[in-house]
Design a protein around this motif. Sequence first.
Motif, short mmCIF file in Angstrom:
data_model
loop_
_atom_site.label_atom_id
_atom_site.label_comp_id
_atom_site.label_asym_id
_atom_site.label_seq_id
_atom_site.Cartn_x
_atom_site.Cartn_y
_atom_site.Cartn_z
N ARG A 61 52.68 11.66 21.25
CA ARG A 61 52.47 10.42 21.78
C ARG A 61 52.68 10.02 23.08
O ARG A 61 52.31 9.06 23.53
CB ARG A 61 53.79 9.41 20.71
CG ARG A 61 53.74 9.47 19.10
CD ARG A 61 55.37 9.01 17.94
NE ARG A 61 54.91 9.64 16.50
CZ ARG A 61 55.92 9.15 16.05
NH1 ARG A 61 56.74 8.12 16.23
NH2 ARG A 61 55.20 9.34 14.40
N GLY A 94 51.34 11.29 25.68
CA GLY A 94 49.37 12.14 25.97
C GLY A 94 50.39 12.86 27.10
O GLY A 94 49.08 12.67 28.45
N GLU A 95 51.01 13.40 26.76
CA GLU A 95 51.21 14.38 27.20
C GLU A 95 50.95 16.11 27.50
O GLU A 95 50.62 16.83 28.46
CB GLU A 95 53.03 15.37 27.68
CG GLU A 95 53.88 13.75 27.66
CD GLU A 95 55.62 14.88 27.88
OE1 GLU A 95 55.27 15.74 26.82
OE2 GLU A 95 55.89 13.68 27.10
N GLU A 98 46.95 18.11 27.65
CA GLU A 98 46.10 17.64 28.55
C GLU A 98 44.77 17.66 27.90
O GLU A 98 43.82 17.57 27.60
CB GLU A 98 45.93 18.35 30.33
CG GLU A 98 44.49 18.61 30.35
CD GLU A 98 43.94 18.62 31.79
OE1 GLU A 98 43.75 18.64 33.02
OE2 GLU A 98 44.20 20.07 31.32
N SER A 99 45.27 19.31 26.70
CA SER A 99 43.69 19.53 26.17
C SER A 99 43.18 18.98 24.82
O SER A 99 41.97 18.09 24.50
CB SER A 99 43.64 21.26 26.20
OG SER A 99 44.92 21.33 25.22
N ARG A 100 44.59 17.62 24.82
CA ARG A 100 44.34 16.96 23.41
C ARG A 100 43.93 16.04 23.80
O ARG A 100 42.90 15.14 23.34
CB ARG A 100 45.49 16.65 22.73
CG ARG A 100 46.19 18.31 22.46
CD ARG A 100 47.63 18.01 21.91
NE ARG A 100 47.07 16.40 20.51
CZ ARG A 100 47.59 16.22 19.29
NH1 ARG A 100 48.90 17.14 19.12
NH2 ARG A 100 47.61 15.68 18.49
N LYS A 101 44.46 15.52 24.78
CA LYS A 101 43.48 13.88 25.48
C LYS A 101 41.99 14.47 25.80
O LYS A 101 41.56 13.36 25.66
CB LYS A 101 44.09 13.37 26.55
CG LYS A 101 45.67 13.09 26.95
CD LYS A 101 46.41 12.70 27.71
CE LYS A 101 45.77 12.84 28.78
NZ LYS A 101 47.25 12.49 29.87
N LEU A 102 41.75 15.40 27.02
CA LEU A 102 40.13 15.04 27.30
C LEU A 102 39.45 15.89 26.13
O LEU A 102 38.56 15.37 26.14
CB LEU A 102 40.39 16.74 28.18
CG LEU A 102 41.21 16.10 29.25
CD1 LEU A 102 40.88 17.05 30.53
CD2 LEU A 102 40.81 15.02 30.11
N ASP A 129 41.51 16.32 21.01
CA ASP A 129 42.27 15.53 19.37
C ASP A 129 41.02 14.69 18.64
O ASP A 129 40.48 14.39 17.81
CB ASP A 129 42.96 14.23 20.23
CG ASP A 129 44.24 14.77 20.23
OD1 ASP A 129 44.72 15.65 19.46
OD2 ASP A 129 44.73 13.42 20.66
N GLN A 130 40.27 14.27 19.65
CA GLN A 130 38.43 13.51 19.52
C GLN A 130 37.36 14.35 18.25
O GLN A 130 37.11 14.72 17.74
CB GLN A 130 37.66 12.78 20.47
CG GLN A 130 36.32 12.15 20.61
CD GLN A 130 37.52 10.72 19.43
OE1 GLN A 130 38.10 10.37 19.74
NE2 GLN A 130 36.56 10.65 18.36
N TRP A 138 49.79 11.34 13.60
CA TRP A 138 48.95 11.13 14.67
C TRP A 138 47.25 10.76 13.72
O TRP A 138 46.47 10.26 14.38
CB TRP A 138 48.52 11.81 16.03
CG TRP A 138 47.99 13.18 16.14
CD1 TRP A 138 48.63 13.88 15.95
CD2 TRP A 138 46.74 12.70 16.17
NE1 TRP A 138 47.38 14.68 16.33
CE2 TRP A 138 46.30 14.35 16.23
CE3 TRP A 138 45.55 12.20 16.26
CZ2 TRP A 138 45.25 14.96 16.47
CZ3 TRP A 138 44.24 12.13 16.85
CH2 TRP A 138 43.87 13.41 16.81
N HIS A 193 36.41 22.04 27.41
CA HIS A 193 36.27 21.52 28.56
C HIS A 193 35.52 20.68 29.45
O HIS A 193 34.42 21.59 29.96
CB HIS A 193 38.17 22.75 29.29
CG HIS A 193 38.86 21.61 30.58
ND1 HIS A 193 38.40 21.63 30.90
CD2 HIS A 193 40.27 21.88 29.89
CE1 HIS A 193 39.01 20.78 31.47
NE2 HIS A 193 40.15 20.76 30.88
#
Length: 222
Positions: free
Chosen positions: A25, A27-28, A30-34, A37-38, A61, A206
């Motif tokens: 939650r 956003g710690e 990085e690979s998920r944020k970048l 997840d999407q 989530w 990535h």
Amino acid sequence: MKPLSDEKIIDSWSKNTAPWTNAVRGGEIESRKLVTDQAIVNAVRGRSPRTGIDIGCGEGWLIRALDGIEMIGVDAVPGLVDMANAAGGGDFRVMSYEELGAGRLNASVDVAICNFSLIGKESVEGLLRAAPSLLNHGGALIVQTLHPHLACGDAPYQDGWREGSWSGFSTDFTDAPPWYFRTLETWVRLFSESGLRLVEMREPLHPATGKPVSVIFIGERK
């Protein structure tokens, strides 16, 4: 020391419920944020499902990100399901993969999603064998997992248990869960042997390194 096993995975995640929820939650990762997840959201929405189940839903989530789809979230770790229910946005239930495979859900859906949640051995193999029974006609199992070519590291490229690590995470984490490494060949064979027709394989990249962060398998019920 306990042997590496599916049981130890559950034990570890039970101990790390709070720091994992904070990491997701906050956003710690990085690979998920970048990327990842999407990538899983796109893969699911690409099937235009009306109903779905998030297997190993964690703190929930993904179900909240898939608003508009009637979703059920299941996880074997009660603490994570508590976190998911507290945040709302879906129907979250405590259920092991074995219970799910035995028909306890008593429902069938358009998509079954496993997002970085297939890290054991026997539990994963049993779940995939049961996956067709969870799916409506034309339904699909969508699995995102670490890309074997990168996740292998310096170890031999062969199936087997690996020690876990919380490297890169906060010091709040403890007792990292082990995980069962599978080659790409083994993943493909596992889908086929489970009565699923592999219709697509994606390799999300990535943006900085250009290397695959994960692999997404989409298998339809035969």
